[in-house]
Design an enzyme around this catalytic site. Structure first.
Site, short mmCIF file in Angstrom:
data_model
loop_
_atom_site.label_atom_id
_atom_site.label_comp_id
_atom_site.label_asym_id
_atom_site.label_seq_id
_atom_site.Cartn_x
_atom_site.Cartn_y
_atom_site.Cartn_z
N ASP A 40 0.85 -1.19 0.00
CA ASP A 40 0.00 0.00 0.00
C ASP A 40 0.89 1.24 0.00
O ASP A 40 2.10 1.13 0.19
CB ASP A 40 -1.02 -0.01 1.14
CG ASP A 40 -0.42 0.18 2.52
OD1 ASP A 40 0.78 -0.08 2.71
OD2 ASP A 40 -1.17 0.58 3.44
N TYR A 73 2.94 4.79 0.76
CA TYR A 73 3.57 5.43 1.91
C TYR A 73 2.53 6.29 2.62
O TYR A 73 1.68 6.91 1.98
CB TYR A 73 4.73 6.31 1.47
CG TYR A 73 5.89 5.57 0.85
CD1 TYR A 73 6.59 4.60 1.55
CD2 TYR A 73 6.32 5.87 -0.45
CE1 TYR A 73 7.67 3.93 0.98
CE2 TYR A 73 7.40 5.22 -1.02
CZ TYR A 73 8.07 4.25 -0.31
OH TYR A 73 9.14 3.60 -0.88
N PHE A 76 6.67 2.26 -4.20
CA PHE A 76 8.05 2.50 -3.77
C PHE A 76 8.58 3.88 -4.13
O PHE A 76 9.65 4.27 -3.67
CB PHE A 76 9.01 1.42 -4.31
CG PHE A 76 8.71 0.04 -3.80
CD1 PHE A 76 9.07 -0.31 -2.51
CD2 PHE A 76 8.06 -0.89 -4.59
CE1 PHE A 76 8.78 -1.58 -2.01
CE2 PHE A 76 7.78 -2.16 -4.11
CZ PHE A 76 8.14 -2.51 -2.82
N HIS A 80 11.32 -8.87 1.19
CA HIS A 80 10.99 -7.46 0.96
C HIS A 80 12.21 -6.59 1.28
O HIS A 80 13.01 -6.93 2.17
CB HIS A 80 9.82 -7.06 1.86
CG HIS A 80 9.16 -5.79 1.49
ND1 HIS A 80 9.64 -4.56 1.90
CD2 HIS A 80 8.05 -5.53 0.75
CE1 HIS A 80 8.86 -3.60 1.42
NE2 HIS A 80 7.89 -4.16 0.72
#
Length: 236
Positions: A73, A75, A86, A195
């Site tokens: 989801d 920031y 990202f 991740h």
């Protein structure tokens, strides 16, 4: 579901995305999502701004997708999210996960890290920077999960899976890796690892996903991605 509601959720979609997403954008579930977002925006700060929510799809039309990098989801800090997984706006310090992505790029493809985190250059080359959930309440990660975005972004993944030309799906972390079940076309390649979050960075660093993406594209006769970003960009 009315066309107006669909337009409010994802304004300005390219025709190819609009066509494949029309069925899911007309469901009762999506109507409920639109109503939920109206309430959230009335009572809270929501990121990204409404006009930026569909930026990943606007910047990377379906016919141009060659890589899909999946995030969870947006920031949830001020001024960060702008609709690309990202990525952060110019003038915003790259968050820790993106800093780790830059470290891996440097080790993998001799990337020179910029001071910004604005990844539009990748999107323009065919890298679909897709979050599974496209909005978030300020300061509350995952606060918009489970309200209907997942059905829409799963439809995006399925549409990419239906493409005849090879697409490389990059799945980082347990959440993204669950979406591997949607990639059924044998033409495609899936690259998965931990991740880039600081919580799992030791397992992410050294995986060399970016050279692997280009090797898979090259094998299929598709253009490679130039991962190098401009070293500076103007604040928006």
């Amino acid at each position: 579901m009315t066309a107006d509601t669909a337009t409010t959720l994802l304004p300005g979609l390219p025709d190819d995305w609009a066509s494949v997403l029309d069925p899911v954008l007309r469901t009762e579930r999506t109507r409920e999502l639109a109503a939920f977002l109206d309430r959230e925006r009335a009572e809270h700060t929501v990121y990204p701004p409404a006009g930026d929510v569909g930026n990943a799809l606007r910047l990377t039309p379906l016919e141009r997708v060659s890589v899909l990098i999946l995030g969870q989801d947006p920031y949830h800090g001020p001024g960060q999210a702008h609709g690309l997984a990202f990525s952060v706006l110019p003038g915003v310090r790259p968050p820790p996960s993106l800093q780790n992505i830059y470290k891996e790029l440097k080790a993998d493809v001799d990337f020179q890290p910029p001071k910004h985190g604005y990844l539009v250059r990748w999107a323009e080359q065919g890298v679909l920077l897709l979050n599974a959930v496209l909005t978030v309440r300020a300061g509350e990660p995952n606060s918009h999960a489970g309200h209907g975005w997942e059905e829409i972004t799963d439809a995006v993944i399925r549409a990419v899976n239906d493409r005849p030309d090879r697409v490389v799906f990059v799945l980082w972390g347990a959440y993204a890796r669950k979406k591997k079940r949607l990639v059924t076309n044998p033409a495609h390649v899936v690259i998965e690892s931990a991740h880039p979050s600081p919580l799992s960075a030791t397992k992410f660093l050294g995986t060399r996903p970016f050279s692997a993406v280009n090797a898979a594209l090259r094998e299929a006769g598709r253009p490679e991605i130039d991962w190098q970003l401009p070293l500076s960009v103007e604040s928006r």
